[in-house]
Design an enzyme around this catalytic site. Structure first.
Site, PDB file in Angstrom:
ATOM      1  CG  ASP A  87      33.376  48.647   5.783  1.00  0.00           C
ATOM      2  OD1 ASP A  87      34.527  48.837   5.355  1.00  0.00           O
ATOM      3  OD2 ASP A  87      33.134  47.931   6.773  1.00  0.00           O
ATOM      4  CE1 TYR A  89      32.724  40.031   5.473  1.00  0.00           C
ATOM      5  CE2 TYR A  89      31.827  38.914   3.560  1.00  0.00           C
ATOM      6  CZ  TYR A  89      32.144  38.922   4.902  1.00  0.00           C
ATOM      7  OH  TYR A  89      31.867  37.814   5.672  1.00  0.00           O
ATOM      8  CG  HIS A  94      37.280  39.670   7.258  1.00  0.00           C
ATOM      9  ND1 HIS A  94      37.234  39.603   8.635  1.00  0.00           N
ATOM     10  CD2 HIS A  94      36.145  40.303   6.866  1.00  0.00           C
ATOM     11  CE1 HIS A  94      36.115  40.195   9.058  1.00  0.00           C
ATOM     12  NE2 HIS A  94      35.445  40.619   8.016  1.00  0.00           N
ATOM     13  NE  ARG A 103      27.829  32.099   5.266  1.00  0.00           N
ATOM     14  CZ  ARG A 103      28.289  33.332   5.537  1.00  0.00           C
ATOM     15  NH1 ARG A 103      27.588  34.147   6.307  1.00  0.00           N
ATOM     16  NH2 ARG A 103      29.443  33.744   5.047  1.00  0.00           N
ATOM     17  CD  GLU A 155      35.057  44.615  10.805  1.00  0.00           C
ATOM     18  OE1 GLU A 155      34.857  45.392   9.851  1.00  0.00           O
ATOM     19  OE2 GLU A 155      34.408  43.562  10.985  1.00  0.00           O
ATOM     20  CD  GLU A 157      37.241  47.939   7.180  1.00  0.00           C
ATOM     21  OE1 GLU A 157      37.001  48.656   6.176  1.00  0.00           O
ATOM     22  OE2 GLU A 157      36.359  47.383   7.854  1.00  0.00           O
ATOM     23  CG  ASP A 189      33.911  48.866  10.283  1.00  0.00           C
ATOM     24  OD1 ASP A 189      33.092  49.652  10.764  1.00  0.00           O
ATOM     25  OD2 ASP A 189      33.589  47.815   9.677  1.00  0.00           O
ATOM     26  NE  ARG A 193      33.193  41.783  15.184  1.00  0.00           N
ATOM     27  CZ  ARG A 193      33.444  42.205  13.946  1.00  0.00           C
ATOM     28  NH1 ARG A 193      32.452  42.373  13.070  1.00  0.00           N
ATOM     29  NH2 ARG A 193      34.672  42.492  13.587  1.00  0.00           N
ATOM     30  CD  GLN A 196      28.591  42.988  12.478  1.00  0.00           C
ATOM     31  OE1 GLN A 196      29.493  43.237  13.282  1.00  0.00           O
ATOM     32  NE2 GLN A 196      28.830  42.596  11.250  1.00  0.00           N
ATOM     33  CE  LYS A 209      30.567  46.024  10.838  1.00  0.00           C
ATOM     34  NZ  LYS A 209      31.973  45.626  10.761  1.00  0.00           N
ATOM     35  CB  THR A 213      34.084  54.613  11.176  1.00  0.00           C
ATOM     36  OG1 THR A 213      32.884  53.843  11.143  1.00  0.00           O
ATOM     37  CG2 THR A 213      35.125  54.005  10.242  1.00  0.00           C
ATOM     38  CB  THR A 297      38.269  42.944   8.400  1.00  0.00           C
ATOM     39  OG1 THR A 297      37.163  43.611   8.983  1.00  0.00           O
ATOM     40  CG2 THR A 297      39.261  42.538   9.466  1.00  0.00           C
ATOM     41  CD  GLU A 311      38.964  37.794  10.611  1.00  0.00           C
ATOM     42  OE1 GLU A 311      38.966  39.034  10.716  1.00  0.00           O
ATOM     43  OE2 GLU A 311      39.431  37.203   9.627  1.00  0.00           O
TER      44      GLU A 311
END
Lengths: 356, 356
Positions: A87, A89, A94, A103, A155, A157, A189, A193, A196, A209, A213, A297, A311
């Site tokens: 997978d 990113y 995203h 962050r 997610e 994808e 996916d 959360r 994770q 995860k 899937t 995503t 999101e």
């Protein structure tokens, strides 16, 4: 683009075999194929056809007068046996959204993000076809805290499906990367959360995860899908990742319980499928028939162009309104999630309550 | 413990089939087996036997009077087809050493380390048998920096091999976890530390590991290996991870170019194989026949009990002396690495120069 992918179906009482979708029908290609192709098509997975490479794919695409079954009258199966699942990113919006949430204050993108298509391996053994039930998983939610996830997410994808393998020790040059791709599927996916978040430092996502899937029933050849040019990447990537910037141009939507909560497009992918493959193999890692590469995503810049509830609800702080008057931050038991892609069909999953 | 594992061999001109090792001989079990077991044994991988479950394993273990080949006269192969490969991080001293090097000043262990067996998925398609050449991989070594890795390393691990599968949605209780394990192999998780360091935040190791993972030719049944009690874990794990603390008691050594640079023991694993399996499946993820679970690098407390060059050379700052008078921080081209385990045999690999 009309939906024209390959999948695996069974008619009542018959063994599973390869079929091609045409509108609301499934064509039984093996029944109309000459012997060299027939063996590839009378298989309960696409893998023999996928492994046979582009010449065989072209021969199968040229089959005419195949008998048709009504789509509603057949059972559809997982279209291929997954070898390794990776997978990526690769959507700038995203990754930026995730960085802003987790962050805050710093650069939202990790320092390596614009230099390489970040990716990790996921669990191949729990890739399931559209329509499979998704049971809310249990796990560790924090220090000493155990229970069913409270932050179950989707997610949106694309999945790139490897047909022709490569050899260990031989990196795949970017200009030949798409020759290895049999086609594209929609991919959800599913993500927990809270699980994770607690597990992910330092070695990345794992049980948040790995419970499931979902992929679509139809693998659509690359040439059947529209592409578009993209702006140059900044910084210019290293030579092994350099190409004329492009992306698939595929309208996508995320539907929860009948409300389309997001519309986005595959052109939002900063790193292309070709770049992902060139990167994946630059260390000599081989591709196998059945490898599945998730795009990551796909989110656009707008508030309603985001491919995950994380999101869309901004980490649970901004509930989404559904048409039935209810609201969502994360998924509730009984929710039906449908991802749709222009020319790719749909991938569907319903949330079932956690085991007692 | 005498080496008595199962593997796959071929005698001159014959197809590959299952064999059992006894000293310097390989027993052709299929030739002496009654028909129900024979089909499981006349296979080029252990997977059919592994999938058949504990009763079939016991029947095969009871086969007598099988014809023997000299080990030196047969070719040995990858013993099983790997389904999913998961690598854990279960040695306290290894995790502590890594934390001291990369997060100096803080707590060397991540906050979750004592609560769960941290793990991630690796690349199943590049698991290779002992003796396979390891070509020094290329990759991104830092921002805009591309080349062959300069920090090629080994990781001394055990691999737990899943025989009997489990069903998706049904967590495996810890007290039945070992029933799913067909056996144990030695495992070398080759690592390129510079590639790994640049890529690893936020989604974990990827190309720094995926170029190759070597496993031994012989899968040794769990019951043939010694176990020992361990001290209670602190904090007490959550209920799904709780058991009488134990570990395999297997002396291990790391040999580089004829010098044994480290001796350690599998009892240094804080999290047991049973705990790893209970954790892996607690979210409903299923086990498949052929799943390979790496223990994580096994390091003891002493200076010469560390299972990687990263730790033995303290991130390259303290070169190791070899018996031939040379020194090493990381691996050089031509180096021959051998991991040995009591009762497990060896896993061997030689470093070849990077491609031009």
């Amino acid at each position: 683009v009309a939906l024209a992918g390959y999948g695996v179906f069974s008619a009542a009482g018959e063994p599973a075999r390869v079929g091609a979708r045409r509108g609301e029908e499934v064509l039984d290609l093996g029944a109309a194929a000459p012997p060299p192709q027939r063996a590839l098509l009378e298989s309960p997975s696409l893998n023999p056809l996928m492994a046979a490479g582009p010449e065989a794919w072209a021969a199968v695409a040229a089959i005419e007068d195949a008998p048709a079954h009504a789509l509603a009258a057949v059972e559809l199966h997982l279209p291929f046996a997954v070898a390794d699942y990776v997978d990526f990113y690769s959507s700038l919006h995203h990754a930026t959204n995730a960085g802003r949430m987790f962050r805050p204050g710093g650069d939202p993108l990790p320092p390596n993000w614009r230099h390489l298509p970040i990716g990790y391996h996921g669990r191949a053994g729990t890739v399931v076809p559209s329509g499979s039930a998704i049971v809310r998983p249990h796990g560790q939610l924090g220090p000493g805290e155990y229970g069913a996830t409270r932050r179950l997410d989707v997610e949106l994808e694309l999945g790139f499906v490897i047909g022709a393998p490569s050899r260990r020790g031989e990196p795949v040059p970017i200009e030949r990367a798409l020759d290895h791709v049999f086609g594209v599927v929609l991919l959800n996916d599913w993500s927990a959360r809270d699980i994770q978040g607690w597990e992910t430092v330092p070695l990345g996502p794992f049980l948040g995860k790995s419970f499931a899937t979902s992929i679509g029933h139809w693998v659509v050849p690359v040439d059947a899908l529209d592409r578009t040019a993209r702006e140059p990447q900044d910084p210019t990537p290293l030579a092994y990742l350099r190409e004329e910037p492009w992306a698939f141009d595929i309208a996508l939507e995320l539907d929860i319980c009948g409300t389309v909560v997001a519309r986005t497009n595959a052109r939002e992918l900063y790193w292309s499928a070709a770049q992902q493959i060139a990167h994946l193999t630059v260390n000599g890692a081989s591709l196998r028939t059945g490898d599945l590469l998730g795009s990551g995503t796909i989110s656009g810049p707008g508030r309603h162009e985001r491919g995950s509830l994380l999101e869309l609800s901004w980490n649970g702080t901004e509930p989404l309104a559904l048409d039935d008057g209810s609201t969502r931050t994360f998924l509730e038991d009984g929710d039906e999630v449908v991802l749709r892609g222009d020319g790719l069909g749909e991938v569907r999953g319903r949330i079932e309550p956690a085991l007692a």
